[in-house]
Design an enzyme around this catalytic site. Structure first.
Site, mmCIF file in Angstrom:
data_model
loop_
_atom_site.group_PDB
_atom_site.id
_atom_site.type_symbol
_atom_site.label_atom_id
_atom_site.label_comp_id
_atom_site.label_asym_id
_atom_site.label_seq_id
_atom_site.Cartn_x
_atom_site.Cartn_y
_atom_site.Cartn_z
ATOM 1 N N HIS A 166 17.153 27.309 -7.093
ATOM 2 C CA HIS A 166 18.518 27.173 -7.620
ATOM 3 C C HIS A 166 19.442 28.183 -6.952
ATOM 4 O O HIS A 166 20.547 27.848 -6.518
ATOM 5 C CB HIS A 166 18.553 27.465 -9.132
ATOM 6 C CG HIS A 166 17.811 26.494 -9.991
ATOM 7 N ND1 HIS A 166 16.953 26.886 -10.986
ATOM 8 C CD2 HIS A 166 17.811 25.133 -10.014
ATOM 9 C CE1 HIS A 166 16.469 25.818 -11.605
ATOM 10 N NE2 HIS A 166 16.964 24.744 -11.020
ATOM 11 N N LYS A 193 16.477 17.339 -25.997
ATOM 12 C CA LYS A 193 15.317 18.048 -25.440
ATOM 13 C C LYS A 193 15.269 19.462 -25.997
ATOM 14 O O LYS A 193 16.314 20.051 -26.265
ATOM 15 C CB LYS A 193 15.457 18.148 -23.916
ATOM 16 C CG LYS A 193 14.875 16.992 -23.158
ATOM 17 C CD LYS A 193 14.786 17.367 -21.703
ATOM 18 C CE LYS A 193 14.369 16.194 -20.843
ATOM 19 N NZ LYS A 193 14.527 16.528 -19.419
ATOM 20 N N ARG A 249 15.034 18.358 -2.882
ATOM 21 C CA ARG A 249 13.797 19.010 -2.468
ATOM 22 C C ARG A 249 12.934 18.157 -1.550
ATOM 23 O O ARG A 249 12.470 18.601 -0.539
ATOM 24 C CB ARG A 249 12.974 19.385 -3.708
ATOM 25 C CG ARG A 249 13.450 20.665 -4.324
ATOM 26 C CD ARG A 249 12.881 20.871 -5.678
ATOM 27 N NE ARG A 249 13.514 19.977 -6.617
ATOM 28 C CZ ARG A 249 13.477 20.135 -7.927
ATOM 29 N NH1 ARG A 249 12.807 21.121 -8.439
ATOM 30 N NH2 ARG A 249 14.098 19.296 -8.711
ATOM 31 N N SER A 261 11.601 24.547 -12.144
ATOM 32 C CA SER A 261 11.556 25.373 -13.358
ATOM 33 C C SER A 261 10.281 25.090 -14.145
ATOM 34 O O SER A 261 9.687 25.994 -14.718
ATOM 35 C CB SER A 261 12.765 25.074 -14.240
ATOM 36 O OG SER A 261 13.939 25.472 -13.598
HETATM 37 P P1 ADP Z 1 14.429 21.657 -12.204
HETATM 38 O O1 ADP Z 1 13.996 20.362 -11.573
HETATM 39 O O2 ADP Z 1 13.876 22.841 -11.489
HETATM 40 O O3 ADP Z 1 14.261 21.697 -13.690
HETATM 41 P P2 ADP Z 1 17.332 21.550 -12.629
HETATM 42 O O4 ADP Z 1 17.523 20.327 -13.426
HETATM 43 O O5 ADP Z 1 17.634 22.827 -13.315
HETATM 44 O O6 ADP Z 1 15.942 21.688 -11.913
HETATM 45 O O7 ADP Z 1 18.122 21.422 -11.263
HETATM 46 C C1 ADP Z 1 19.425 21.769 -11.003
HETATM 47 C C2 ADP Z 1 19.736 21.479 -9.549
HETATM 48 O O8 ADP Z 1 18.997 22.350 -8.711
HETATM 49 C C3 ADP Z 1 19.374 20.066 -9.067
HETATM 50 O O9 ADP Z 1 20.341 19.672 -8.134
HETATM 51 C C4 ADP Z 1 18.063 20.247 -8.360
HETATM 52 O O10 ADP Z 1 17.853 19.276 -7.379
HETATM 53 C C5 ADP Z 1 18.280 21.603 -7.750
HETATM 54 N N1 ADP Z 1 17.035 22.292 -7.500
HETATM 55 C C6 ADP Z 1 16.072 22.577 -8.394
HETATM 56 N N2 ADP Z 1 15.070 23.242 -7.815
HETATM 57 C C7 ADP Z 1 15.394 23.359 -6.494
HETATM 58 C C8 ADP Z 1 14.753 23.914 -5.348
HETATM 59 N N3 ADP Z 1 13.556 24.477 -5.437
HETATM 60 N N4 ADP Z 1 15.395 23.860 -4.158
HETATM 61 C C9 ADP Z 1 16.601 23.260 -4.079
HETATM 62 N N5 ADP Z 1 17.261 22.708 -5.115
HETATM 63 C C10 ADP Z 1 16.664 22.745 -6.298
#
Ligand code: ADP
Length: 161
Positions: free
Chosen positions: A18, A42, A91, A129
């Site tokens: 992130h 959730k 990703r 996460s």
């Molecule tokens: P997670 O899948 O980790 O629970 P979130 O819903 O919090 O992620 O994701 C928020 C944003 O961050 C999304 O656009 C997601 O694609 C991006 N994101 C999550 N993890 C990564 C990563 N390791 N590298 C790049 N972008 C990421």
């Protein structure tokens, strides 16, 4: 005109993946609003306040980044905030189909809204996460997965679960 973008997500908790996307967006745009989703359907591991506080700490050095929260449809939130672009991290191919569907749906709901994808960094493209939560809960080392400044807080919270 100043260009503001929104980086939405659950951030439960913030990871180095992130932070990489937020940092790169902050270099490309005038202002980045990191929008933490409040999803009443959730039960997150970290409360909304905890998730926002961890993000604030992790992005302390980035002056044009603001941490906000939102409930409901992202397309509506962007309209209310007068923001016309979402920045998301991609990703792997596995993210693509869902993200593509979301981007098209958001555009149908709010035709002024663009979705911009940044490719994940090769070092963090496997990170999520949920993986951090799982490893942390089982006492594994998450130092390579979360920002150093919030590592201890994430570890102690996950241990308490
Ligand atoms: P997670 O899948 O980790 O629970 P979130 O819903 O919090 O992620 O994701 C928020 C944003 O961050 C999304 O656009 C997601 O694609 C991006 N994101 C999550 N993890 C990564 C990563 N390791 N590298 C790049 N972008 C990421």
């Amino acid at each position: 005109m100043k260009k503001t973008v929104i980086c939405p997500g659950s951030f439960d908790p913030v990871t180095l993946g992130h932070l990489d996307i937020i940092t790169r967006a902050s270099r490309m745009f005038d202002k980045v609003k990191v929008a933490v989703l409040i999803n009443s359907a959730k039960t997150p591991c970290f409360s909304i306040e905890e998730r926002m506080e961890l993000l604030r700490e992790a992005t302390r050095g980035l002056e044009n980044v603001e941490i906000v929260s939102f409930e409901g449809l992202l397309a509506n939130y962007c309209r209310e905030q007068k923001v016309h672009a979402i920045v998301k991290g991609l990703r792997a191919v596995s993210d693509f189909e869902y993200e593509f569907q979301m981007a098209i749906t958001n555009k149908k709901l709010n035709p002024e809204l663009e979705t911009i994808f940044l490719t994940a960094d090769s070092d963090s493209m496997y990170l999520s996460s949920s993986m951090v939560r799982e490893i942390g809960r089982m006492g594994g080392d998450i130092r390579n997965f979360v920002p150093a400044c919030v590592h201890d807080r994430i570890v102690s919270r996950l241990k308490s679960l």
